[in-house]
Design a protein around this motif. Structure first.
Motif, PDB file in Angstrom:
ATOM      1  N   TRP A 198       1.674   9.323  -5.489  1.00 36.36           N
ATOM      2  CA  TRP A 198       2.199  10.632  -5.118  1.00 36.36           C
ATOM      3  C   TRP A 198       3.244  11.095  -6.137  1.00 36.36           C
ATOM      4  CZ3 TRP A 198       7.126  12.202  -3.350  1.00 36.36           C
ATOM      5  CH2 TRP A 198       7.179  13.515  -2.882  1.00 36.36           C
TER       6      TRP A 198
ATOM      7  N   ILE B 245       0.849  -1.203   0.000  1.00 38.40           N
ATOM      8  CA  ILE B 245       0.000   0.000   0.000  1.00 38.40           C
ATOM      9  C   ILE B 245       0.886   1.256   0.000  1.00 38.40           C
ATOM     10  CG2 ILE B 245      -1.636   1.354   1.392  1.00 38.40           C
ATOM     11  CD1 ILE B 245      -2.906  -1.348   2.219  1.00 38.40           C
ATOM     12  N   ALA B 246       1.950   1.224   0.797  1.00 39.47           N
ATOM     13  CA  ALA B 246       2.869   2.372   0.838  1.00 39.47           C
ATOM     14  C   ALA B 246       3.535   2.561  -0.522  1.00 39.47           C
ATOM     15  CB  ALA B 246       3.913   2.169   1.928  1.00 39.47           C
TER      16      ALA B 246
ATOM     17  N   GLY C 264       0.920   4.013  -2.802  1.00 37.93           N
ATOM     18  CA  GLY C 264       0.721   5.417  -2.424  1.00 37.93           C
ATOM     19  C   GLY C 264       1.885   6.280  -2.886  1.00 37.93           C
TER      20      GLY C 264
END
Length: 168
Positions: free
Chosen positions: A22, A14-15, A18
Motif C-alpha cells: 500500500w 501479511i499485514a 500489505g
C-alpha cells in the motif's frame, strides 16, 4: 499456544507486506502527482513568458507607428506640429519596457533587446533635442530602422513561445 503465536506472526507478516505494498502504491501516486504538479508549473511559466513576449511584440508594433511620424517617410509638411519630445519620451518608455523583458531575448551571450536599448539611448536624446527638420528626420530614421530591425527577433520568439505552449 505456539499455534496462536504462529498465526499471529503470519497475520502480522501479511499485514506488514500489505502495508508495504500500500505504501509503495501511494508513493507511486505521490510521485505522479508531483510530476503532474511540476508539469503544470512549467506550463504556467511558459504561458507567462508567452504573454510577456506577446506584449513586447505588441509594444514594438505600436512604437514603430509612433516613430514613423518622424521616420523615413516623413517630410517637412508632415512633421509640422509633431512634438518630437513626446515621441522621444514614448521611445524612452519603450526602451525601459523591453529592457525589463530582455531576459527573454538572451541567446547564448547575445541579447538583442539589451543591444537595442543601448543603441537607442543616444538617438532618443538627439530626437528630443532636435530643432531642425534634418536633425529630427535623421534621429527619427535611425530610431525607426533600429526598432524595425529588432522586430523579426520579437516575432520569431513570439512564434516559438506560441508553438512551445501549443505542444505542451
Amino acid at each position: 499456544m505456539s499455534t496462536i503465536e504462529t498465526w499471529i506472526s503470519v497475520v502480522g507478516s501479511i499485514a506488514s507486506i500489505g502495508g508495504a505494498v500500500w505504501a509503495f502504491i501511494e508513493a507511486g501516486k505521490a510521485a505522479n502527482s508531483a510530476t503532474k504538479a511540476e508539469s503544470v508549473k512549467d506550463e504556467i511559466i511558459e504561458r507567462r513568458k508567452l504573454v510577456e513576449v506577446s506584449q513586447v511584440y505588441s509594444e514594438t508594433s505600436r512604437i514603430l507607428k509612433v516613430v514613423s511620424k518622424v521616420g523615413p517617410s516623413c517630410n517637412q509638411s508632415l512633421l509640422r506640429g509633431v512634438n518630437c519630445g513626446t515621441i522621444a519620451k514614448d521611445i524612452e518608455e519603450y526602451s525601459r519596457f523591453i529592457n525589463e523583458h530582455s531576459s527573454h531575448f538572451t541567446d547564448f551571450f547575445e541579447n538583442k533587446a539589451r543591444e537595442l536599448c543601448e543603441q537607442l539611448h543616444p538617438n532618443i536624446e538627439t530626437l528630443s533635442e532636435a530643432k531642425t527638420f534634418e536633425d529630427k528626420k535623421s534621429a527619427g530614421k535611425n530610431i525607426y530602422y533600429k526598432i524595425n530591425a529588432f522586430m523579426p527577433f520579437v516575432k520569431q520568439l513570439s512564434d516559438e513561445k506560441k508553438e512551445n505552449v501549443a505542444t505542451n
